[in-house]
Write an enzyme that holds these catalytic residues in place. Sequence first.
Site, PDB file in Angstrom:
ATOM      1  CG  HIS A 261      -1.855   1.160   1.284  1.00  0.00           C
ATOM      2  ND1 HIS A 261      -3.143   1.119   0.804  1.00  0.00           N
ATOM      3  CD2 HIS A 261      -1.679   2.429   1.744  1.00  0.00           C
ATOM      4  CE1 HIS A 261      -3.717   2.306   0.973  1.00  0.00           C
ATOM      5  NE2 HIS A 261      -2.845   3.121   1.543  1.00  0.00           N
ATOM      6  CD  GLU A 262       1.552   3.680   3.663  1.00  0.00           C
ATOM      7  OE1 GLU A 262       1.802   4.751   3.089  1.00  0.00           O
ATOM      8  OE2 GLU A 262       0.466   3.471   4.268  1.00  0.00           O
ATOM      9  CG  HIS A 265       0.139   6.187  -0.814  1.00  0.00           C
ATOM     10  ND1 HIS A 265      -0.827   6.974  -1.389  1.00  0.00           N
ATOM     11  CD2 HIS A 265      -0.491   5.494   0.177  1.00  0.00           C
ATOM     12  CE1 HIS A 265      -1.987   6.770  -0.770  1.00  0.00           C
ATOM     13  NE2 HIS A 265      -1.811   5.869   0.178  1.00  0.00           N
ATOM     14  CD  GLU A 291      -5.840   5.292   0.138  1.00  0.00           C
ATOM     15  OE1 GLU A 291      -4.910   6.116   0.322  1.00  0.00           O
ATOM     16  OE2 GLU A 291      -5.985   4.279   0.830  1.00  0.00           O
TER      17      GLU A 291
HETATM   18 ZN    ZN Z   1      -3.259   5.212   1.618  1.00  0.00          ZN
END
Ligand code: ZN
Length: 497
Positions: A261-262, A265, A291
């Site tokens: 997830h990170e 980003h 996101e």
């Molecule tokens: Zn996020």
Amino acid sequence: MDTLTDYREHLKEMNIISSALALLSWDQETHMPSRGIMARSQVTGRFAKNLFELSIAPELGETLKVLEKDDSLTTEEQASVRDMAKNYHRQKAIPPALIEEHATVQSQSQAAWAEAREKDDFSLFQPLLTKMVDYARRFADYYGYEDHPYDALLEEFEPGMTVKKLAAIIAPLREQLVPFMRRLAADGTPPSTTPIEGTFDVDRQRELALKALQLIGYDFDAGALDDVAHPFTTAIAFDDVRVTNRYLGNQVTSGLFGALHEGGHALYNQGMPENLYQLRLDGGSSNGIHESQSRMIENQLGRSLPFWKHFQPVLAGIFPQFQDVTPEALYRAVNVVSPSFVRVEADEVTYNLHIMLRAELEAGLIAGEIQVADLPERWNDAMDRYLGVTPPNDTLGVLQDVHWSVGYFGYFPSYMLGNLFASQMAVTIRQDIPDLDERIAAGDARVLIDWLKTHVHQLGGVYQPDDLMMRITGETLDSSHFVRYVEAKYSQIYGLS
Ligand code: ZN
């Protein structure tokens, strides 16, 4: 010097201070000793004040006035002027005394929330939350809006989004997700989570996170991975984009999906050219688009069967107990749908329902249609209607998120929009790369990342979300792509016909 040069010089000053602030904040979350907080808050307070003053400086206002009429600017420069002018007017609209008052109450409110959450007593938070809602309503009035005061707050995180648009996205989504979730529970066979249960050494989990970040092409020469309690990604400057992660001894997937997830980003920020940083367009198109990039990597990639075909041997190389677990068994184990009380633990099918609930309550609070005192009951009632579960207490209910305590009203919808943007982009990606699954199964995740870089990352915040989605997919946001995605995926996993 000409106006554009003045403007770029002014942005450079702002960038230097933003960068220092980001580094201080990263350090505070990762390495700063706990007693360092007193001295640190003075330093961050000073820099934040400097940055605020630069963002409303009269000379910036004059420069923006000239540049807004200058049609010789590049597309990127125009986008920068658009965003800086918007920010300038919003910041200028609030009386400085109110900003200071808000900041003081904000820290009291966050402390009250933490205590209320710990003691499971909403009444301890209620008076401060009432104040925070009141500030948000006053800010909305100062910012200005056409239809609904909540629109003024949404604008901060999701340019162009309104209550009206949001309602048009939410209603059909809920009408399809709720019955689908019920069908899965009633007629489906839930996958076994046995394959991923056990205890997992944290140092090895960190090693696994590194492998996952390497797979997606995260550039460690322009980044770093550190441990924190609440993971985040921060772009400190061009070529310095850091990720953080958290590992749970009894859940190997938490640290792995956290890293993906990170990492998603971070790829967005690592994929932007330096010019966009100089123009302060490195925040991306919107929070929702940011996101979408993390969800693309975490869910569309990380929770897919092709990913596990490649990653099962990687996992087994670090944790030998996975040697005889098939990719299919892992894929199924990481895709269990289960209505839960807590948003951050929610699966792909139920996550957006948690967000809708928050968005509707927020809009009601800001419009003055919902009273803070009624929130716990409203919350539990909506949980029952949307997810079919009622939290046993407020700690697992209305008190679970930090956002409202610090005055982040209008922030939640971006989480949902991210999921929707990602599944819409995925449809176009599959058209452009017909053999995507085969290539990912063969360990070539870069084919996906390269696509994202070309169509999303390198554009940074140049285009607003609607324009970006038009450019990428030929249409503005359409939540039916998400519904088709989850229905196809989870019908197959749960054996629904
Ligand atoms: Zn996020």
